[in-house]
Enzyme design. Structure first.
Site, PDB file in Angstrom:
ATOM      1  N   LYS A 105      35.649  26.202 -10.066  1.00  0.00           N
ATOM      2  CA  LYS A 105      35.983  27.550  -9.563  1.00  0.00           C
ATOM      3  C   LYS A 105      36.427  27.503  -8.098  1.00  0.00           C
ATOM      4  CE  LYS A 105      31.803  29.281 -10.161  1.00  0.00           C
ATOM      5  NZ  LYS A 105      31.073  28.060 -10.577  1.00  0.00           N
TER       6      LYS A 105
ATOM      7  N   ARG B  11      26.452  36.718 -10.004  1.00  0.00           N
ATOM      8  CA  ARG B  11      25.745  35.663 -10.725  1.00  0.00           C
ATOM      9  C   ARG B  11      24.597  36.214 -11.549  1.00  0.00           C
ATOM     10  NH1 ARG B  11      27.133  31.025  -7.204  1.00  0.00           N
ATOM     11  NH2 ARG B  11      26.144  29.133  -7.846  1.00  0.00           N
TER      12      ARG B  11
ATOM     13  N   ARG C 277      30.957  15.195  -5.983  1.00  0.00           N
ATOM     14  CA  ARG C 277      31.539  16.199  -5.075  1.00  0.00           C
ATOM     15  C   ARG C 277      31.179  15.908  -3.624  1.00  0.00           C
ATOM     16  NH1 ARG C 277      31.009  22.460  -6.345  1.00  0.00           N
ATOM     17  NH2 ARG C 277      28.762  22.152  -6.218  1.00  0.00           N
TER      18      ARG C 277
ATOM     19  N   ARG D 270      26.363  17.811  -0.880  1.00  0.00           N
ATOM     20  CA  ARG D 270      25.421  18.939  -0.799  1.00  0.00           C
ATOM     21  C   ARG D 270      24.059  18.515  -1.352  1.00  0.00           C
ATOM     22  NH1 ARG D 270      28.545  23.906  -3.602  1.00  0.00           N
ATOM     23  NH2 ARG D 270      26.427  24.301  -4.281  1.00  0.00           N
TER      24      ARG D 270
ATOM     25  N   ARG E   4      19.883  24.145 -11.504  1.00  0.00           N
ATOM     26  CA  ARG E   4      20.992  25.099 -11.368  1.00  0.00           C
ATOM     27  C   ARG E   4      21.618  25.422 -12.722  1.00  0.00           C
ATOM     28  NH1 ARG E   4      24.599  22.064  -7.448  1.00  0.00           N
ATOM     29  NH2 ARG E   4      25.969  23.863  -7.464  1.00  0.00           N
TER      30      ARG E   4
HETATM   31  P1  AMP Z   1      27.597  27.609  -5.069  1.00  0.00           P
HETATM   32  O1  AMP Z   1      28.259  27.041  -3.871  1.00  0.00           O
HETATM   33  O2  AMP Z   1      28.342  28.761  -5.661  1.00  0.00           O
HETATM   34  O3  AMP Z   1      27.230  26.570  -6.096  1.00  0.00           O
HETATM   35  O4  AMP Z   1      26.205  28.227  -4.548  1.00  0.00           O
HETATM   36  C1  AMP Z   1      25.220  27.414  -3.956  1.00  0.00           C
HETATM   37  C2  AMP Z   1      23.884  28.146  -3.939  1.00  0.00           C
HETATM   38  O5  AMP Z   1      23.996  29.336  -3.162  1.00  0.00           O
HETATM   39  C3  AMP Z   1      23.387  28.620  -5.297  1.00  0.00           C
HETATM   40  O6  AMP Z   1      22.706  27.610  -6.014  1.00  0.00           O
HETATM   41  C4  AMP Z   1      22.462  29.753  -4.889  1.00  0.00           C
HETATM   42  O7  AMP Z   1      21.238  29.283  -4.358  1.00  0.00           O
HETATM   43  C5  AMP Z   1      23.247  30.386  -3.739  1.00  0.00           C
HETATM   44  N1  AMP Z   1      24.193  31.416  -4.243  1.00  0.00           N
HETATM   45  C6  AMP Z   1      25.551  31.371  -4.216  1.00  0.00           C
HETATM   46  N2  AMP Z   1      26.074  32.486  -4.754  1.00  0.00           N
HETATM   47  C7  AMP Z   1      25.023  33.250  -5.129  1.00  0.00           C
HETATM   48  C8  AMP Z   1      24.911  34.510  -5.763  1.00  0.00           C
HETATM   49  N3  AMP Z   1      25.993  35.216  -6.138  1.00  0.00           N
HETATM   50  N4  AMP Z   1      23.663  34.980  -6.002  1.00  0.00           N
HETATM   51  C9  AMP Z   1      22.567  34.309  -5.630  1.00  0.00           C
HETATM   52  N5  AMP Z   1      22.594  33.108  -5.050  1.00  0.00           N
HETATM   53  C10 AMP Z   1      23.819  32.573  -4.800  1.00  0.00           C
END
Ligand code: AMP
Length: 220
Positions: A13, A88, A127, A160, A171
């Protein structure tokens, strides 16, 4: 166009949204990126979010929704935006509808990237992210020109914490339980379009553009 990119971690994404938005002049709104910035700055939000993120759990809905609501008011969102990694949860999706109502705008489409588990694991384990500009790489699929260095800004690339195997499993469970119900939510609203998240970057970008009816990339 106003879009949501929905799918599991590792569906591509971020990579696809970034590329599409750069070319179309739309805002790429990634809640993961916004939260990582808040953590790096040790802002009040960052301090509240950091433990959730480290353990692969979701940051509370109200924090994330207010972050997005503020972001959507910025001028760069006028031409269009892609919400990447948001909403989410169903609660977030409902709160997003309210926020968009107050701004008098609607979503045009939700693209759902259906992705095989092996592909997800391979992508997340390889990544790498730029510490300075947040650009995404992959050790074999999207390697930088110089190992460990961002092509765009020369920043240092890192893995990360939450891309390590233990957190990835968590996750994926969180995704299935809390985020996958959004597929149905948006299907019921007639907004959902399913695409494959298994494609290589170029092929995936082309499929997105065909689905949206926008021209091919000017500068891939
Ligand atoms: P991502 O980079 O989208 O994989 O997000 C990394 C982390 O940020 C996730 O595992 C959550 O802990 C937090 N996070 C990102 N977007 C959201 C969201 N929409 N709602 C809640 N937590 C989020």
């Amino acid at each position: 166009m106003r879009l949501v990119f929905l799918g599991p971690p590792g569906a591509g994404k971020g990579t696809q949204a970034e590329r599409l938005c750069r070319d179309m002049n739309w805002a790429h709104v990634s809640t993961g990126d916004l939260l990582r910035e808040a953590v790096a700055e040790a802002s009040e939000l960052g301090l509240k979010a950091v433990e959730f993120m480290k353990s692969g759990r979701l940051v509370p809905d109200d924090l994330v929704v207010s972050l997005v609501a503020e972001r959507l008011k910025r001028d760069d969102c006028t031409e269009g935006f892609v919400l990447d990694g948001f909403p989410r949860t169903v609660v977030q999706a409902e709160m997003l509808e309210e926020t968009l109502d107050t701004l008098d705008i609607r979503l045009d489409r939700v693209l759902y990237f259906a992705t095989d588990r092996e592909v997800i694991i391979t992508r997340l384990s390889g990544r790498r992210i730029c510490r300075d500009c947040g650009a995404n790489y992959h050790v074999t699929n999207i390697p930088p020109k110089v190992e460990g260095v961002c092509d765009r800004c020369g920043g240092e690339l890192y893995q990360r914490d939450d891309d390590r195997p233990e957190t990835v499993q968590k996750r994926l469970v969180v995704y299935e339980e809390q985020t996958a119900p959004l597929i149905r939510f948006y299907e019921e609203r007639g907004l959902l379009k399913e695409l494959s998240g298994n494609l290589e970057v170029e092929e995936g970008q082309a499929a997105i553009r065909t689905a949206l009816g926008v021209p091919a990339e000017r500068e891939p």
